[in-house]
Scaffold this active site. Structure first.
Site, PDB file in Angstrom:
ATOM      1  N   VAL A 265       0.861  -1.182   0.000  1.00  0.00           N
ATOM      2  CA  VAL A 265       0.000   0.000   0.000  1.00  0.00           C
ATOM      3  C   VAL A 265       0.894   1.228   0.000  1.00  0.00           C
ATOM      4  O   VAL A 265       1.797   1.353   0.827  1.00  0.00           O
ATOM      5  CB  VAL A 265      -0.927   0.027   1.238  1.00  0.00           C
ATOM      6  CG1 VAL A 265      -1.691   1.341   1.311  1.00  0.00           C
ATOM      7  CG2 VAL A 265      -1.899  -1.143   1.207  1.00  0.00           C
TER       8      VAL A 265
ATOM      9  N   ALA B 134       4.701   4.081   2.707  1.00  0.00           N
ATOM     10  CA  ALA B 134       4.158   2.841   2.125  1.00  0.00           C
ATOM     11  C   ALA B 134       4.368   1.706   3.112  1.00  0.00           C
ATOM     12  O   ALA B 134       5.073   1.862   4.122  1.00  0.00           O
ATOM     13  CB  ALA B 134       4.872   2.510   0.821  1.00  0.00           C
ATOM     14  N   LYS B 135       3.748   0.603   2.865  1.00  0.00           N
ATOM     15  CA  LYS B 135       4.009  -0.605   3.652  1.00  0.00           C
ATOM     16  C   LYS B 135       3.652  -1.809   2.803  1.00  0.00           C
ATOM     17  O   LYS B 135       2.755  -1.741   1.962  1.00  0.00           O
ATOM     18  CB  LYS B 135       3.137  -0.607   4.922  1.00  0.00           C
ATOM     19  CG  LYS B 135       3.684  -1.498   6.010  1.00  0.00           C
ATOM     20  CD  LYS B 135       4.828  -0.809   6.718  1.00  0.00           C
ATOM     21  CE  LYS B 135       5.322  -1.537   7.920  1.00  0.00           C
ATOM     22  NZ  LYS B 135       6.146  -0.634   8.747  1.00  0.00           N
ATOM     23  N   GLY B 136       4.341  -2.905   3.072  1.00  0.00           N
ATOM     24  CA  GLY B 136       4.028  -4.138   2.377  1.00  0.00           C
ATOM     25  C   GLY B 136       3.840  -5.252   3.383  1.00  0.00           C
ATOM     26  O   GLY B 136       4.262  -5.145   4.538  1.00  0.00           O
TER      27      GLY B 136
END
Ligand code: GLU
Length: 435
Positions: free
Chosen positions: A79, A124-126
């Site tokens: 995201v 962001a992050k995953g």
């Protein structure tokens, strides 16, 4: 701070009421503080509407051949909350609890975190829903490579730069860098941070988050007139963040009376020697289970011990309405992302407990990630001394700034940190302009 007050925003009619449930998902927890801070800032509705939603959400299915020959399909996410301040930045989490809502919240927290410490990144992050504890190194490698290929158009040294988070570390970042580099036909080490040193990782990156927790803890103790020498401290979580925070706080003279991991919590009023506990853990398959130098207590009890400083450095939503009123610490410094539910905030504030919030306290990690990226782009290496000196200064300046805004607006440091961050992102957005 620029004033965003517009007539329309005085009423903030567009603000949805905070959820009434006790158990909060991380996205609700993030939104609740974002709403409050936006309201105090008088943020314009149109900018609020831009910042409240992620810019991009990607969900992928990742088929991976397991060691027994079977194929398992994992769900992966990335995201991107915002690229207003620069390329998006944020870790990748491998954990069985990973879901889209959590990744959305963590991505937004990265935007606010980078803005609070004033580094030129968006957020962001995953994540991949998996349990790395039950997987072999080969299975994890294949999963990481599959994830990287699935995100090949998302990642990029000037676009979106991943890093480690829960369940991942330098080893996984090396695989990511290698897989990405293969597709580009050249070595691109600036595409990811938190790499092993030999691949262009930065000295000081491993301990950076814990170090930032130590720097902001000491800064807050200075304001609260708590003498760090022999001050009692409990640290929840003994992973990279908790262990380093405990070790560095101990080095600065604090007495670490309690530590914990998934096996439970360990309490010793006289103090726990962190290096000994680390040695024990390393010989004991990474677990503190059976650690005999301290009394074993219930895992949750670590949060309510009579201490000066409490460092929740494990996971989200551990300080809630159920236990907030029992907390005895004078100061909470959040090593984890989102350890406190938004409804617990007011209970803690009314009890007069100071909180250095996650988006400030644990920003040391992404700060040194930024230094790693700068070094990769320069093709140069800094000494550990330079990395530490510069990150300590950034953390101290960010703390002072948030503390000043909290005093000026008579709000908690958490709301002040959001105000600083939202103000910076909104101001930048106005300069860049929308459609
Ligand atoms: N995962 C870490 C965090 O939550 C580090 C992110 C990074 O270095 O990009 O702050």
């Amino acid at each position: 701070m620029e004033n965003y007050t517009s007539k329309k925003s005085q009423n903030m009619a567009y603000i949805e009421p905070a959820p009434l449930l006790d158990k909060e998902n991380p996205f609700e927890a993030m939104m609740s503080r974002f709403q409050t801070a936006s309201q105090i800032l008088g943020l314009e509705e149109q900018i609020y509407n831009v910042l409240k939603v992620p810019a991009r959400q990607v969900i992928v299915s990742l088929p991976v051949t397991m060691d027994d020959g079977s194929i398992r399909v994992f769900e992966g996410y990335r995201v991107i909350h915002s690229t207003i301040l620069g390329p998006s930045k944020g870790g990748i989490r491998f954990d069985p609890h990973v879901n889209l809502d959590e990744v959305k919240a963590l991505a937004a927290w990265m935007t606010w975190k980078c803005a609070v410490v004033d580094i030129p990144y968006g957020g962001a992050k995953g994540g991949v829903n998996c349990n790395p504890r039950d997987m072999s190194s080969g299975e994890i490698e294949r999963l990481m490579r599959a994830y990287t290929l699935a995100m090949i158009d998302i990642f990029g040294a000037d676009k979106d730069i991943p890093a480690p988070d829960m369940g991942t570390g330098p080893r996984e970042m090396a695989w990511l860098m290698d897989e990405y580099s293969r597709t580009q036909g050249m070595t691109v080490n600036a595409v990811v941070t938190g790499k092993p040193i030999v691949l262009g990782g930065s000295l000081g990156r491993t301990e950076a988050t814990g170090r930032g927790v130590m720097v902001t803890s000491l800064a807050a103790m200075g304001k609260l007139k708590i003498n760090p020498y022999n001050a009692a401290c409990a640290v929840q979580g003994f992973g990279n963040v908790g262990m380093w925070a405990a070790r560095l706080l101990e080095e600065r003279g604090l007495k670490i009376v309690a530590i914990s991991d998934l096996s439970g919590a360990y309490y010793n009023e006289k103090g726990i020697e962190i290096n000994k506990a680390v040695q024990y853990r390393d010989k004991n398959k990474g677990s503190l289970d059976g650690y005999a130098e301290a009394q074993k207590i219930d895992g949750k009890e670590i949060l309510t011990l009579p201490v000066d400083l409490l460092v929740p450095a494990a996971t989200e939503d551990v300080i809630t309405v159920a236990n907030a009123s029992k907390i005895q610490a004078k100061l909470i410094v959040e090593g984890a992302n989102g350890p406190t539910s938004s409804k617990a905030d007011s209970i803690i504030y009314e009890k007069g407990i100071s909180v250095v919030p996650d988006i400030l306290a644990n920003a040391g990690g992404v700060t040194v990630s930024y230094f790693e990226w700068v070094q990769n782009r320069l093709g140069y290496k800094w000494t550990a001394e330079r990395v530490n000196r510069r990150s300590d200064r950034i953390m101290k300046d960010a703390f002072d700034n948030v503390y000043r805004v909290a005093s000026e607006y008579k709000v908690s440091m958490r709301i002040a940190a959001y105000m600083v961050a939202i103000d910076k992102v909104a101001k930048t957005y106005k300069f860049r302009g929308g459609f």
